[in-house]
Scaffold this active site. Structure first.
Site, PDB file in Angstrom:
ATOM      1  N   CYS A 114       8.981   2.090   3.577  1.00  0.00           N
ATOM      2  CA  CYS A 114       7.710   2.749   3.889  1.00  0.00           C
ATOM      3  C   CYS A 114       6.935   2.041   5.001  1.00  0.00           C
ATOM      4  CB  CYS A 114       6.849   2.852   2.639  1.00  0.00           C
ATOM      5  SG  CYS A 114       7.630   3.828   1.344  1.00  0.00           S
ATOM      6  N   HIS A 249      -0.694   3.863   4.806  1.00  0.00           N
ATOM      7  CA  HIS A 249       0.501   4.471   4.218  1.00  0.00           C
ATOM      8  C   HIS A 249       0.058   5.343   3.042  1.00  0.00           C
ATOM      9  CE1 HIS A 249       4.313   5.213   2.529  1.00  0.00           C
ATOM     10  NE2 HIS A 249       4.225   4.337   1.545  1.00  0.00           N
ATOM     11  N   ASN A 279       4.394  10.860  -0.852  1.00  0.00           N
ATOM     12  CA  ASN A 279       4.815   9.684  -0.090  1.00  0.00           C
ATOM     13  C   ASN A 279       6.054  10.039   0.733  1.00  0.00           C
ATOM     14  OD1 ASN A 279       5.782   7.239   0.821  1.00  0.00           O
ATOM     15  ND2 ASN A 279       5.575   6.172  -1.126  1.00  0.00           N
TER      16      ASN A 279
END
Ligand code: COA
Length: 322
Positions: A114, A249, A279
């Site tokens: 990520c 994020h 996500n």
């Protein structure tokens, strides 16, 4: 003076198919209420078979180039962050290069989960500053729907697919502080077992599914990300109040809120897309950046702080004057 990396254009691609929490709850033992309360997520996009990391990355790159008024011939290199590449090799970046009709320069992938986009941005910025390239596409593209364990309700409800991209152009002698002001990237491999994928092509007997110890990841995410933001501010002699936009994020609304509170940032200065995208790993920061760029919230001249954390653990930040 070494050149600055200007964010000349921003692009994105989301798969057509939207999957709501209620739709997921038909096949997974979960509820819309649980998912929204714990994560803020309302829906995610899931890729169709043809929507691979290369396909989506190419689409996002095209919109970034168009936004910059640039041509494929302006691209000296492509750095693509993904944990879900089309193939072990060639690099997904090179599939994008071919699809765009770019015939020169370099291309490679970065695997930093990520934090992949922030890592890729950091590498691209260093190459531009070193004079190795003048135009670099930085892409995050992910199809996490293909590595989720549908029997694990604690993870399969959290992720989505998509791609985001920026086109960086070397800016010289502009007389302003426009461009990437700093990047910081970090890793702690000893924490590799709290968030990982249990296999890959090098391990044929493992299924290659995402595994996460959610509470531990949550704890590390809040503290590491807050440190990363403070590090970026300190390196540039800035205070949180100087930042126009935080683009974090997009893993979990509670992590984003906890971090905002820790830094004393009001929520109207934080770009949040996790409700709509869930996500999307390496794609999440450029997707959020693209959204706030195209809806007119983020404007030229504003100071934007990007940050991300992912399995590895890996984390980092980039501070950008748009
Ligand atoms: N639907 C319904 N119930 C669920 C569920 C789901 N999708 N997933 C887990 N549960 C249940 C668990 O079985 C558990 O039930 P029990 O108390 O009867 O045993 C309960 O909910 C609590 O589970 P737990 O895993 O402790 O929840 P949590 O409060 O830690 O929230 C996360 C889970 C994943 C939302 C949270 O840990 C988190 O956000 N972690 C960080 C994740 C992240 O952002 N990772 C990416 C970083 S790149």
């Amino acid at each position: 003076m070494s050149p600055r990396s200007i964010l000349a254009g921003i692009g994105a691609y989301l798969p057509e198919r939207v999957v709501t929490n209620d739709e997921l709850a038909r096949t997974v033992d979960t509820t819309d209420a649980w998912i929204q309360e714990r994560t803020g997520i309302q829906q995610r996009h899931f890729a169709a078979p043809h929507e691979t990391a290369a396909f989506m990355g190419t689409a996002a790159a095209r919109t970034a180039l168009a936004d910059a008024g640039a041509q494929p011939s302006d691209v000296d290199g492509i750095i693509l962050a993904t944990s879900t590449p089309d193939q072990a090799f060639p690099a997904t970046a090179l599939r994008v290069q071919a699809a765009l009709g770019v015939t020169k320069g370099f291309g490679f992938d970065i695997a930093a989960a990520c934090a992949g986009f922030v890592y890729a941005l950091s590498v691209a910025d260093s190459m531009i500053k070193a004079g190795q390239a003048k135009g670099v596409l930085v892409i995050g593209s992910e199809v996490y729907s293909r590595i989720l364990n549908w029997a694990d309700r604690g993870t399969c409800v959290l992720f989505g697919d998509g791609a985001g991209a920026v086109f960086l152009r070397a800016g010289e002698g502009t007389g302003t502080d426009q461009g990437i002001l700093s990047t910081h990237i970090h890793a702690q491999g000893t924490l590799g077992d709290i968030l990982y994928v249990d296999g890959a092509v090098g391990q044929p007997d493992k299924p290659g599914h995402l595994v996460m110890h959610g509470r531990e990841v949550f704890r590390h995410a809040v503290s590491r990300l807050a440190e990363a933001v403070e590090e970026a501010l300190a390196a540039n002699n800035l205070k949180a109040a100087d930042i126009d936009w935080l683009v974090p994020h997009q893993a979990n609304r509670r992590i984003i809120d906890a971090m905002g509170r820790k830094l004393g940032l009001s929520t109207d200065r934080v770009v949040i897309t996790v409700e709509q995208h869930a996500n999307t790993s390496a794609a999440s920061v450029p997707l959020a950046l693209h959204q706030a760029w195209t809806d007119g919230r983020i404007k030229r001249g504003e100071l934007v702080l990007l940050e991300a954390l992912g399995g590895g653990l890996v984390w980092g930040s980039a501070l950008v004057r748009m």
